[in-house]
Motif scaffolding. Structure first.
Motif, PDB file in Angstrom:
ATOM      1  N   UNK A   1       4.713   1.708  -0.044  1.00 55.10           N
ATOM      2  CA  UNK A   1       3.726   1.943  -1.108  1.00 55.10           C
ATOM      3  C   UNK A   1       2.387   1.317  -0.729  1.00 55.10           C
TER       4      UNK A   1
ATOM      5  N   UNK B   1      10.504  -1.970   1.182  1.00 51.77           N
ATOM      6  CA  UNK B   1      10.264  -0.885   0.230  1.00 51.77           C
ATOM      7  C   UNK B   1       8.797  -0.856  -0.200  1.00 51.77           C
ATOM      8  N   UNK B   2       8.243  -2.029  -0.528  1.00 48.83           N
ATOM      9  CA  UNK B   2       6.877  -2.018  -1.027  1.00 48.83           C
ATOM     10  C   UNK B   2       5.857  -1.840   0.094  1.00 48.83           C
ATOM     11  N   UNK B   3       6.291  -2.063   1.347  1.00 47.55           N
ATOM     12  CA  UNK B   3       5.386  -1.781   2.458  1.00 47.55           C
ATOM     13  C   UNK B   3       4.985  -0.304   2.459  1.00 47.55           C
TER      14      UNK B   3
END
Lengths: 336, 456
Positions: free
Chosen positions: B112, B108-110
């Protein structure tokens, strides 16, 4: 309830629910980005870039739901994991190679020399097609009880085609939401074509499942269960009609409610999936192994459950954060 | 070939291809965070230049790692159902915690981290970079816990042939876990150091002499020079831990057939499993005893102790373990020599003063980390055979009853795909380096858009 006094009873139930939820989230989320890949041949070069842009920040996390779903099968129902996956050895291999191709094509098409870009676009389409077809094939084989006979394989090929159309459909509804102008009009046309494939697919599975098993037939067509279950098919029918009406009138003024087809498509998947889950419960390997027989030891399930209860809401939280950050119309992907 | 050996080759091929990419992303995530923090602290654009180039390599490597990793989660079921059926109560929760605490975090944070810099505040972007690096490391932690438990299992009891957990603390902190985890993290950082040094040297040679290349090259060479002695020390500790818990593996690594003192270190030998002896030995007297026990007359276990009464062989095939170990150590020594020589030259003369042969040497060693890492994993994994879980479950008992032809055909398909992708990956990295050296922007549009597109 009496059931909750014995962890060997309620833990498998809870994990079957969690696994079902993960599969549903997976087929909706990876469904739309697989669908975008399936629609690639119909789009021109500029549109391809925008379509890729609409799934770029999400596809990684979308595929993680598959890992969670198969992971839950693996950890909560190890006996079933082995039985199902060895029976589906070949389609699983096709799916995995498909997933590999499309995942890396996504990166390579943007970074490799321009003369290779067409090649990677084709790999992206081919990988999406292999993945959807093999998942549809596995769905068909599962419904038919995981035995390789000619009629079963024929049915599985049919569900392979339907699921592929279904993924293209939900992909089209996603593009409607994330695009504007000509691409959006194109996507509306794609979605209109896809609705019928979806209806046929859900119809085929719904008709075949009770035919394969007397137990499932009785679950649906005995009184008064049929009455309690009536909302499910009725809701599906209403969603199909709603989709058709909405798609004919879209795009709405000032692009209002561009999310509507995607939302209704999600609803349709959920009802279809709910129906299937009801049919097969309590079996995890159809007619052979129940979730209670296949479950891991309660003390192991409990330690996973503790983690799941804490972590799953967090995952949902930051997934929503990501979808919020990348809301709005898609643009080309940029590393800034 | 039968299903067992084909399944082993298939799993080996899949996991070898997979591990190449996490080996890069585990450490590269932290290196990117380092670049980003240096930029935040100094405001110097060279750090951001390095970040912008290497984040693309990270994205590519990450995608390769994710998709090849999905394969692994299915192969447990398709090829090794006996594994989960026997030790699923222990492996299951560990794998589940990997997915829950690591996979989603990084995935998920990849998004962003890669595409969100213009959409989120700077601190959130830095936080996303941190969470991705943290996620990859957590993922490594859980999988190393499981792998180590397969080498040194404890904290469980067998009931009707199925393992049940009795002490999770003992399972997670099993005897080989801390050594293996540290050894792998250091391997990852060394792999990335030589990757960055090699690609930066390549860019320098072809004329891309920017401040960003200079700072990346220096960071990588100094990093490698600092870490390689640590890694050699950690490898020694890991070896001593193996000697205590899996002596048959050490015996195979040294190709030592008879238990006894004053065991020589073999520089070269062709171990013959059938005759149970070595041919063409070249050896340094007493050195193996000295390394393993720190005494010249220390007793080193021999392979002949691991043959059952009925002649059943309970140690791994010797040649594969013996040679994998030598490839790993040899690569490590080459890394030590090159990184120290380059660091010494850098300290005295700077990047401009690096002679051509040294730059070419760095380019040649670009993927040396992969070689050492794979050789190390082969040593430890083949070294565990014939066991899948040491003393608990043999590999033979875990394999799926799938026709050999089916395993062979899918194996060929995987190998073709992997060979093509590996070629494409290496080509693309050097293609990106050439474009960067020509001063081209690697993003499709040159000017960043200051105003984000409003929501609907």
């Amino acid at each position: 309830m009496d059931m909750f006094s014995d962890p060997a009873l309620w833990l498998p139930f809870v994990f079957a629910g969690l696994m079902g939820l993960s599969i549903l989230i997976y087929v909706v989320l990876d469904g739309f980005d697989l669908g975008v890949g399936l629609l690639f041949p119909f789009a021109n070069e500029g549109e391809k870039d925008r379509m890729i842009g609409s799934i770029g920040p999400f596809w990684d996390a979308n595929e993680t739901w598959l890992v969670l779903a198969v992971g839950l099968l693996l950890v909560a129902f190890p006996a079933a994991h082995g039985a199902i996956l060895t029976a589906l050895y070949l389609p699983v291999a096709v799916m995995l190679i498909g997933l590999i191709l499309r995942g890396v094509a996504f990166e390579f098409r943007a970074k490799a020399p321009p003369e290779w870009k067409r090649l990677w676009n084709r790999a992206f389409f081919a990988g999406s097609l292999m993945t959807s077809m093999s998942q549809g094939f596995m769905l068909g084989m599962y419904v038919m009880g995981l035995t390789w006979t000619l009629p079963h394989v024929a049915f599985a090929l049919l569900t392979a085609a339907f699921l592929t159309v279904g993924y293209s459909f939900i992909g089209a509804t996603w593009v409607i939401h994330k695009s504007d102008g000509l691409l959006q009009l194109k996507a509306i046309d794609w979605a209109k074509g896809g609705v019928w494939g979806l209806v046929l697919g859900i119809g085929a599975v719904s008709a075949a499942t009770p035919y394969v098993s007397v137990r499932i037939f009785d679950k649906w067509f005995s009184w008064p269960e049929a009455l309690y279950l009536a909302p499910l098919p009725l809701l599906s029918a209403a969603l199909v009609v709603g989709l058709w009406v909405a798609l004919r009138r879209m795009p709405f003024d000032r692009d209002r409610r561009s999310w509507l087809p995607f939302a209704m498509a999600t609803g349709l998947w959920a009802t279809a999936f709910g129906g299937m889950a009801y049919s097969f419960y309590p079996y995890v390997v159809p007619e052979k192994l129940t979730i209670y027989e296949a479950a891991s030891a309660p003390e192991s399930l409990f330690i996973i459950l503790v983690g799941t209860v804490v972590v799953l809401p967090t995952i949902l939280g930051y997934s929503i954060l990501a979808f919020t950050i990348f809301r709005g119309k898609a643009r080309e992907l940029r590393y800034d | 070939m039968d299903t067992l050996i084909l399944s082993r080759i298939q799993f080996g091929a899949n996991i070898s291809f997979h591990i190449l990419f996490p080996t890069i992303t585990i450490a590269l995530g932290w290196v990117l965070l380092f670049f980003k923090l240096r930029f935040n602290a100094t405001g110097e654009d060279r750090w951001m230049e390095a970040y912008r180039f290497w984040v693309k390599v990270f994205a590519l490597s990450f995608a390769m790692g994710v998709v090849s990793g999905i394969t692994m989660s299915f192969q447990f079921g398709t090829n090794w159902p006996g594994f989960m059926e026997t030790v699923g109560n222990i492996a299951g929760p560990l794998l589940a915690y990997e997915v829950l605490t690591a996979f989603f975090l990084e995935a998920v944070f990849l998004g962003i981290m890669l595409f969100g810099a213009s959409r989120v505040p700077g601190w959130l972007h830095t936080l996303a970079t941190f969470l991705v690096a943290f996620g990859t490391t957590m993922s490594a932690f859980w999988i190393i816990v499981l792998n180590s438990w397969m080498h040194t299992p404890q904290g469980f009891e067998m009931i009707d042939g199925v393992a049940h957990a009795t002490d999770w603390w003992a399972i997670i902190f099993n005897p080989s876990m801390p050594y293996r985890f540290a050894h792998m993290l250091l391997a990852s950082f060394l792999t990335v150091s030589f990757l960055i040094a090699g690609v930066s040297a390549f860019r320098w040679i072809i004329g891309g002499r920017t401040a960003g290349v200079r700072v990346a090259l220096k960071s990588a060479v100094y990093g490698a020079a600092l870490l390689i002695p640590l890694q050699i020390y950690m490898g020694d500790m890991h070896g001593l831990n193996t000697l205590e818990h899996q002596p048959q593996k050490i015996a195979a690594m040294e190709a030592n057939w008879e238990t006894g003192p004053n065991v020589p270190l073999l520089l070269f030998a062709i171990p013959d499993d059938a005759a149970r002896e070595n041919r063409f030995e070249i050896a340094i007297p007493n050195l193996a005893s000295l390394i393993l026990t720190h005494h010249a007359d220390g007793v080193v276990p021999g392979l002949n102790d691991f043959v059952g009464e009925d002649g059943e062989v309970l140690h791994p095939r010797v040649a594969a373990v013996f040679w994998s170990f030598r490839v790993m150590v040899g690569t490590g020594v080459a890394m030590l020599l090159l990184s120290w020589a380059t660091a010494a030259l850098l300290l005295r003369r700077g990047v401009e003063g690096l002679p051509r042969p040294v730059l070419y040497g760095l380019v040649g060693m670009t993927f040396s980390g992969w070689l050492a890492t794979l050789a190390g994993w082969y040593t430890t994994e083949i070294g565990r055979q014939p066991w899948l879980v040491q003393g608990v479950l043999s590999t033979r008992d875990a394999v799926a009853d799938v026709p050999a032809a089916m395993v062979a055909s899918t194996l060929i398909a995987y190998l073709v795909v992997y060979a093509l992708l590996l070629g494409a990956y290496i080509l693309v990295i050097f293609y990106l380096a050439r474009r960067a050296a020509r001063g081209e922007k690697l993003d499709p549009r040159p000017e960043p858009r200051a105003v984000p597109i409003p929501a609907e």
